[in-house]
Design a protein around this motif. Sequence first.
Motif, mmCIF file in Angstrom:
data_model
loop_
_atom_site.group_PDB
_atom_site.id
_atom_site.type_symbol
_atom_site.label_atom_id
_atom_site.label_comp_id
_atom_site.label_asym_id
_atom_site.label_seq_id
_atom_site.Cartn_x
_atom_site.Cartn_y
_atom_site.Cartn_z
ATOM 1 N N SER A 41 0.845 -1.192 0.000
ATOM 2 C CA SER A 41 0.000 0.000 0.000
ATOM 3 C C SER A 41 0.885 1.248 0.000
ATOM 4 C CB SER A 41 -0.933 0.001 1.207
ATOM 5 O OG SER A 41 -0.199 -0.076 2.410
ATOM 6 N N TYR A 80 -2.401 -5.869 -4.369
ATOM 7 C CA TYR A 80 -3.471 -6.374 -3.516
ATOM 8 C C TYR A 80 -3.837 -7.818 -3.874
ATOM 9 C CZ TYR A 80 -4.547 -1.644 -1.739
ATOM 10 O OH TYR A 80 -4.497 -0.419 -1.129
ATOM 11 N N GLY A 98 -6.143 -5.153 4.004
ATOM 12 C CA GLY A 98 -7.091 -4.057 4.025
ATOM 13 C C GLY A 98 -8.490 -4.632 4.174
ATOM 14 N N SER A 153 -5.800 1.866 -5.522
ATOM 15 C CA SER A 153 -5.889 0.594 -6.225
ATOM 16 C C SER A 153 -7.352 0.261 -6.519
ATOM 17 C CB SER A 153 -5.279 -0.524 -5.376
ATOM 18 O OG SER A 153 -5.633 -1.792 -5.881
ATOM 19 N N SER A 156 -8.706 -1.310 -3.455
ATOM 20 C CA SER A 156 -8.519 -0.568 -2.209
ATOM 21 C C SER A 156 -9.850 -0.217 -1.551
ATOM 22 C CB SER A 156 -7.727 0.717 -2.480
ATOM 23 O OG SER A 156 -7.692 1.545 -1.337
ATOM 24 N N ARG A 185 -1.372 3.429 -5.246
ATOM 25 C CA ARG A 185 -0.921 3.697 -3.875
ATOM 26 C C ARG A 185 -1.491 5.017 -3.373
ATOM 27 N NH1 ARG A 185 4.833 2.839 -5.252
ATOM 28 N NH2 ARG A 185 5.101 4.938 -4.420
ATOM 29 N N HIS A 186 -1.722 5.074 -2.045
ATOM 30 C CA HIS A 186 -2.259 6.285 -1.435
ATOM 31 C C HIS A 186 -1.312 7.472 -1.595
ATOM 32 C CE1 HIS A 186 -5.633 4.206 0.491
ATOM 33 N NE2 HIS A 186 -4.792 3.231 0.778
#
Length: 295
Positions: A41, A80, A98, A153, A156, A185-186
């Motif tokens: 992540s 993921y 997650g 993602s 996500s 990605r964040h």
Amino acid sequence: MTAQLFTRSQDVSRLLIFLITALLSFTSRAEINLIFGLYTSDKPTTMVTKFRPFINTLEAQMTHKLKQPVRIKMHISSNYNDGVLALTNGKVDFSRLGPASYITAKNLNADLTLLAIEAKKGKKRFHGIIAVQTDSPITKTEQLVGKRFAFGSEQSTIGRYLSQSYLADHHVLASDLAKYDYLNRHDAVGTSVAAGRYDAGALKEGTFNKLRSKGVLLREIARFPNVTKPWVAKSGLDADIAQALSALLIASNESNALYKNSFSKNGFLAGDDSDYDIIRQSMNDKRFFAKNPTK
């Protein structure tokens, strides 16, 4: 002569008993090797730096609790999907997932065991953020119509499912946006929005705060609730090992080394599969991709 042979026979018997006892003792203390799974992540190097001290401490406490040497390796999947499959296929023994990845994993393998849920200030909930550039004229979600949006993602929780449900709640659908992309990605979402490549984006609160502390020009316009991350054991993991992992995670608090070496300094809580029902609902919410009748 007979007495001498008898004595030697006793010595051999004692030696055999000693060797058998030593062998049994060695076998009973055979090393337990576990693999802990993560997926990226954030940058892989960041993940290792963040989690290795915690895993080292967990390793030591597991050794003490089980009275056997325990070694825990880390396996970091590049995305993921691979992270979910590593757990459901038994490539790793336990994972940090997650919330959306947990739902996906449970759908693939119903026998996974929820060990514990991460805490955020003593709670199971925290927030996702919709952010814009600091000097953007956008102040509310409804103003995102006709704008460019960055998601994380496609798997996500915050980066897709919850944020898309939130946008739909505020009458912003995929067809209303000028464009949208998944950046995986964040941190990539935050930096891309700050650089002006997108007008807004969805990212987790922790990454938003971290980027802001580094001077990245972001401003929050909305937030929505999320459930903290679950730690999950593969199906078939030895019951004593699973129970030890769960107990140590949940017991971690300010008074012990596991908490002090924690990646979050927040500890863990006991959890239940039903805690993730709001995530299931968002994953089944198809409104964001519905055709807009006003167009």
